[in-house]
Design a protein around this motif. Structure first.
Motif, PDB file in Angstrom:
ATOM      1  N   LEU A 189      -1.281   2.755  -2.621  1.00  0.00           N
ATOM      2  CA  LEU A 189      -2.172   3.123  -1.527  1.00  0.00           C
ATOM      3  C   LEU A 189      -2.124   2.107  -0.394  1.00  0.00           C
ATOM      4  CD1 LEU A 189      -5.257   4.279  -3.629  1.00  0.00           C
ATOM      5  CD2 LEU A 189      -3.672   5.734  -2.357  1.00  0.00           C
ATOM      6  N   ALA A 190      -0.937   1.594  -0.125  1.00  0.00           N
ATOM      7  CA  ALA A 190      -0.802   0.609   0.937  1.00  0.00           C
ATOM      8  C   ALA A 190      -1.217   1.180   2.287  1.00  0.00           C
ATOM      9  CB  ALA A 190       0.648   0.108   1.001  1.00  0.00           C
ATOM     10  N   ALA A 191      -1.056   2.490   2.483  1.00  0.00           N
ATOM     11  CA  ALA A 191      -1.440   3.118   3.751  1.00  0.00           C
ATOM     12  C   ALA A 191      -2.922   2.956   4.025  1.00  0.00           C
ATOM     13  CB  ALA A 191      -1.068   4.601   3.727  1.00  0.00           C
ATOM     14  N   LEU A 192      -3.707   2.844   2.979  1.00  0.00           N
ATOM     15  CA  LEU A 192      -5.151   2.697   3.125  1.00  0.00           C
ATOM     16  C   LEU A 192      -5.516   1.388   3.821  1.00  0.00           C
ATOM     17  CD1 LEU A 192      -7.531   3.497   0.121  1.00  0.00           C
ATOM     18  CD2 LEU A 192      -8.118   1.844   1.862  1.00  0.00           C
ATOM     19  N   LEU A 193      -4.633   0.392   3.720  1.00  0.00           N
ATOM     20  CA  LEU A 193      -4.930  -0.919   4.284  1.00  0.00           C
ATOM     21  C   LEU A 193      -5.039  -0.886   5.799  1.00  0.00           C
ATOM     22  CD1 LEU A 193      -2.562  -3.035   2.015  1.00  0.00           C
ATOM     23  CD2 LEU A 193      -5.047  -2.881   1.876  1.00  0.00           C
ATOM     24  N   GLY A 194      -4.567   0.189   6.413  1.00  0.00           N
ATOM     25  CA  GLY A 194      -4.692   0.312   7.854  1.00  0.00           C
ATOM     26  C   GLY A 194      -5.964   0.972   8.312  1.00  0.00           C
ATOM     27  N   ASP A 195      -6.807   1.380   7.371  1.00  0.00           N
ATOM     28  CA  ASP A 195      -8.059   2.046   7.733  1.00  0.00           C
ATOM     29  C   ASP A 195      -9.215   1.056   7.628  1.00  0.00           C
ATOM     30  OD1 ASP A 195     -10.482   3.704   7.636  1.00  0.00           O
ATOM     31  OD2 ASP A 195      -9.112   5.393   7.494  1.00  0.00           O
ATOM     32  N   GLY A 196      -9.521   0.423   8.750  1.00  0.00           N
ATOM     33  CA  GLY A 196     -10.571  -0.600   8.767  1.00  0.00           C
ATOM     34  C   GLY A 196     -11.929  -0.130   8.296  1.00  0.00           C
ATOM     35  N   PRO A 197     -12.405   1.058   8.723  1.00  0.00           N
ATOM     36  CA  PRO A 197     -13.721   1.517   8.270  1.00  0.00           C
ATOM     37  C   PRO A 197     -13.829   1.649   6.757  1.00  0.00           C
ATOM     38  CG  PRO A 197     -13.051   2.755  10.195  1.00  0.00           C
ATOM     39  CD  PRO A 197     -11.872   1.907   9.808  1.00  0.00           C
ATOM     40  N   ILE A 198     -12.790   2.175   6.114  1.00  0.00           N
ATOM     41  CA  ILE A 198     -12.844   2.331   4.658  1.00  0.00           C
ATOM     42  C   ILE A 198     -12.854   0.974   3.980  1.00  0.00           C
ATOM     43  CG2 ILE A 198     -11.439   2.995   2.664  1.00  0.00           C
ATOM     44  CD1 ILE A 198     -10.911   5.622   3.933  1.00  0.00           C
ATOM     45  N   LEU A 199     -12.042   0.046   4.451  1.00  0.00           N
ATOM     46  CA  LEU A 199     -12.020  -1.294   3.853  1.00  0.00           C
ATOM     47  C   LEU A 199     -13.374  -1.976   4.010  1.00  0.00           C
ATOM     48  CD1 LEU A 199      -8.500  -2.588   4.945  1.00  0.00           C
ATOM     49  CD2 LEU A 199      -9.172  -1.507   2.793  1.00  0.00           C
TER      50      LEU A 199
END
Length: 311
Positions: free
Chosen positions: A197-207
């Motif tokens: 799920l490396a793509a998730l690392l670009g979603d600041g709100p979710i992090l």
């Protein structure tokens, strides 16, 4: 080295140290409390700990814990469905929507634990019980568990809960406490990359919403995928024209259930905060309050979007 058994855990150094020492010194407590946020490795640690305990017995062949080991009982919160206590996973397998209300660890499940611990182990040196979501126990179930903790017999129990305060002090006092913590940004990235799920690392709100929890980040990412792309695109910036506000409100109400609408409000708060639009936070927070008070959702979104368009 026993510690190698916990190599899949990321950054939970104190928990690994406590569990490793217990195994190496063969000083296994009657009960443990794995306390910490959701999604940071508590369940994984429980599985790894049980697996390591099973290997202590000479001649025991390694087997996967999900193979229904006869000396392991895993208890999780359940819903009432057609007069029976059923887990969320079991309902999902049947394609049944979750009933209203929150799942609980119920008194009958605590009685099942007592019956389980009254028998002799079949393949290992001890009986092993995990109670997931222990904080969901009602008063009767908690008192029943307390009696079991006082006389666990030839068994070891692991309770999984978010905090010490979420359980009765008398239960906490009978458990060896094993703390778990939210991960650093680097630790979170390590786990998400392992999960593909490396793509998730670009979603600041979710992090930001995940607060160091890979489990929450994964759950939120999956939730985000259920929201139509056109809805998310139109929220990149709030619509300015009143007509567009009313149209988007109608679309959100039609496309998303209440739970997802509430989640979207959290997501938008994080997004607008990162964009420097702090002025949007109050209307979004008010919208959450109105939705939880069962105000008509389309009306809530209409008012909120008009406020965002005219701050």
């Amino acid at each position: 080295m026993v510690s190698a058994a916990f190599s899949l855990l990321v950054e939970q150094t104190q928990a690994v140290e406590l569990l490793t020492q217990a195994i190496e010194r063969d000083r296994i407590a009657p009960a443990y409390l794995f306390a910490g946020p959701d999604g940071v490795g508590r369940k994984l640690a429980a599985r790894l700990f049980l697996d390591a305990l099973l290997q202590q017995r000479a001649g025991h062949r390694r087997r996967q814990l999900q193979d229904n080991h006869p000396d392991i009982l895993w208890v999780e919160p359940t819903y009432q469905h057609q007069g029976k206590a059923v887990s969320a996973a079991a309902l999902a397998e049947k394609g049944v929507a979750l009933p209203k209300g929150r799942p609980q660890v119920r008194l009958e499940q605590i009685r099942d634990i007592a019956r389980f611990l009254s028998q002799a182990p079949l393949e290992s040196s001890r009986l092993l019980v995990v109670v997931e979501g222990a904080q969901t126990m009602g008063e009767a179930a908690a008192n029943g568990l307390l009696k079991t903790l006082e006389e666990p017999g030839n068994g070891t129990l692991i309770l999984i809960a978010p905090t010490l305060e979420s359980l009765l002090p008398t239960i906490v006092s009978r458990c060896q406490r094993v703390p778990f913590y939210g991960l650093s940004a680097a630790g979170l990235a390590t786990v998400l990359e392992r999960l593909g799920l490396a793509a998730l690392l670009g979603d600041g709100p979710i992090l930001a919403m995940a607060q160091g929890s890979p489990g929450r980040a994964t759950q939120y990412w999956e939730k985000l995928q259920t929201i139509p792309a056109e809805v998310l695109e139109r929220f990149q910036l709030p619509p300015q024209a009143a007509k567009d506000c009313l149209e988007l409100a109608r679309h959100v109400d039609k496309a998303l259930d209440l739970e997802t609408q509430l989640w979207l409000l959290d997501y938008l708060q994080q997004r607008y905060w990162a964009m420097g639009r702090a002025i949007a936070l109050k209307p979004l927070e008010q919208a959450k309050t109105y939705l939880t008070q069962y105000v008509q959702p389309q009306l809530v979104w209409e008012v909120t979007l008009l406020q965002l368009a005219n701050p």
